[in-house]
Design a protein around this motif. Sequence first.
Motif, PDB file in Angstrom:
ATOM      1  N   TYR A  29     -11.005   2.207   1.782  1.00  0.00           N
ATOM      2  CA  TYR A  29     -11.994   2.748   2.765  1.00  0.00           C
ATOM      3  C   TYR A  29     -11.954   1.526   3.833  1.00  0.00           C
ATOM      4  O   TYR A  29     -12.572   1.908   5.034  1.00  0.00           O
ATOM      5  CB  TYR A  29     -13.229   3.016   2.286  1.00  0.00           C
ATOM      6  CG  TYR A  29     -13.890   1.779   1.800  1.00  0.00           C
ATOM      7  CD1 TYR A  29     -14.724   1.116   2.612  1.00  0.00           C
ATOM      8  CD2 TYR A  29     -13.409   1.411   0.329  1.00  0.00           C
ATOM      9  CE1 TYR A  29     -15.445  -0.010   1.789  1.00  0.00           C
ATOM     10  CE2 TYR A  29     -14.141   0.536  -0.201  1.00  0.00           C
ATOM     11  CZ  TYR A  29     -15.138  -0.471   0.850  1.00  0.00           C
ATOM     12  OH  TYR A  29     -15.731  -1.453   0.340  1.00  0.00           O
ATOM     13  N   VAL A  30     -11.499   0.413   3.691  1.00  0.00           N
ATOM     14  CA  VAL A  30     -11.871  -0.707   4.680  1.00  0.00           C
ATOM     15  C   VAL A  30     -10.901  -0.660   5.929  1.00  0.00           C
ATOM     16  O   VAL A  30     -11.460  -0.871   6.860  1.00  0.00           O
ATOM     17  CB  VAL A  30     -11.687  -1.955   3.833  1.00  0.00           C
ATOM     18  CG1 VAL A  30     -11.935  -3.071   4.926  1.00  0.00           C
ATOM     19  CG2 VAL A  30     -12.875  -2.067   2.814  1.00  0.00           C
ATOM     20  N   GLY A  31      -9.678  -0.766   5.697  1.00  0.00           N
ATOM     21  CA  GLY A  31      -8.844  -0.644   6.879  1.00  0.00           C
ATOM     22  C   GLY A  31      -7.424  -0.931   6.339  1.00  0.00           C
ATOM     23  O   GLY A  31      -7.095  -1.122   5.164  1.00  0.00           O
ATOM     24  N   VAL A  32      -6.406  -0.809   7.321  1.00  0.00           N
ATOM     25  CA  VAL A  32      -5.043  -0.990   7.236  1.00  0.00           C
ATOM     26  C   VAL A  32      -4.618  -2.310   7.661  1.00  0.00           C
ATOM     27  O   VAL A  32      -5.019  -2.532   9.040  1.00  0.00           O
ATOM     28  CB  VAL A  32      -4.225   0.028   7.686  1.00  0.00           C
ATOM     29  CG1 VAL A  32      -2.756  -0.092   7.735  1.00  0.00           C
ATOM     30  CG2 VAL A  32      -4.713   1.366   7.194  1.00  0.00           C
ATOM     31  N   VAL A  33      -3.773  -3.017   7.132  1.00  0.00           N
ATOM     32  CA  VAL A  33      -3.349  -4.635   7.747  1.00  0.00           C
ATOM     33  C   VAL A  33      -1.871  -4.259   8.340  1.00  0.00           C
ATOM     34  O   VAL A  33      -1.211  -3.455   8.012  1.00  0.00           O
ATOM     35  CB  VAL A  33      -3.205  -5.556   6.362  1.00  0.00           C
ATOM     36  CG1 VAL A  33      -2.346  -6.775   7.032  1.00  0.00           C
ATOM     37  CG2 VAL A  33      -4.482  -5.781   5.527  1.00  0.00           C
ATOM     38  N   THR A  34      -2.030  -4.846   9.461  1.00  0.00           N
ATOM     39  CA  THR A  34      -0.754  -4.866  10.314  1.00  0.00           C
ATOM     40  C   THR A  34      -0.490  -6.327  10.685  1.00  0.00           C
ATOM     41  O   THR A  34      -1.323  -7.033  11.216  1.00  0.00           O
ATOM     42  CB  THR A  34      -1.185  -4.046  11.550  1.00  0.00           C
ATOM     43  OG1 THR A  34      -1.075  -2.666  11.067  1.00  0.00           O
ATOM     44  CG2 THR A  34       0.022  -4.063  12.538  1.00  0.00           C
ATOM     45  N   ALA A  35       0.855  -6.894  10.787  1.00  0.00           N
ATOM     46  CA  ALA A  35       1.137  -8.054  11.156  1.00  0.00           C
ATOM     47  C   ALA A  35       1.430  -8.110  12.717  1.00  0.00           C
ATOM     48  O   ALA A  35       2.129  -7.179  13.327  1.00  0.00           O
ATOM     49  CB  ALA A  35       2.446  -8.451  10.519  1.00  0.00           C
ATOM     50  N   LEU A  36       0.569  -9.023  13.551  1.00  0.00           N
ATOM     51  CA  LEU A  36       0.946  -8.979  14.656  1.00  0.00           C
ATOM     52  C   LEU A  36       2.367  -9.931  14.892  1.00  0.00           C
ATOM     53  O   LEU A  36       3.269  -9.816  15.692  1.00  0.00           O
ATOM     54  CB  LEU A  36      -0.121  -9.764  15.511  1.00  0.00           C
ATOM     55  CG  LEU A  36      -0.925  -9.228  16.269  1.00  0.00           C
ATOM     56  CD1 LEU A  36      -2.215  -9.859  17.099  1.00  0.00           C
ATOM     57  CD2 LEU A  36      -0.398  -8.348  17.335  1.00  0.00           C
ATOM     58  N   ASP A  37       2.319 -11.123  14.140  1.00  0.00           N
ATOM     59  CA  ASP A  37       3.568 -11.979  14.100  1.00  0.00           C
ATOM     60  C   ASP A  37       3.482 -12.313  12.480  1.00  0.00           C
ATOM     61  O   ASP A  37       2.918 -13.594  12.284  1.00  0.00           O
ATOM     62  CB  ASP A  37       3.416 -13.109  14.678  1.00  0.00           C
ATOM     63  CG  ASP A  37       4.794 -13.875  14.804  1.00  0.00           C
ATOM     64  OD1 ASP A  37       5.329 -13.954  13.999  1.00  0.00           O
ATOM     65  OD2 ASP A  37       5.074 -14.479  15.990  1.00  0.00           O
TER      66      ASP A  37
END
Length: 80
Positions: A29-37
């Motif tokens: 429920y917290v969120g989804v991780v995405t790599a910027l770099d």
Amino acid sequence: MMLDADWVYFKIDPGNMTFVTRIMEGFEYVGVVTALDGKKGIGFVRTTADTADAARRILLALPFMVTLLTREEALKETEK
């Protein structure tokens, strides 16, 4: 990519990016991780207004160094 200023941006050792992703997946429920770099360990958690604080607490409780960043700081780090 449109980056929301309210998302939670962070910097970690690049070798820990997969670990962070898996931990955050466990907190569905917290969120989804995405790599910027990913090679620089710069990423963010796509949160809502209600879950941003939880994401920050989770990141700061991890057993390694996590630096929380603003959106602007994260973008600068990716330009280095």
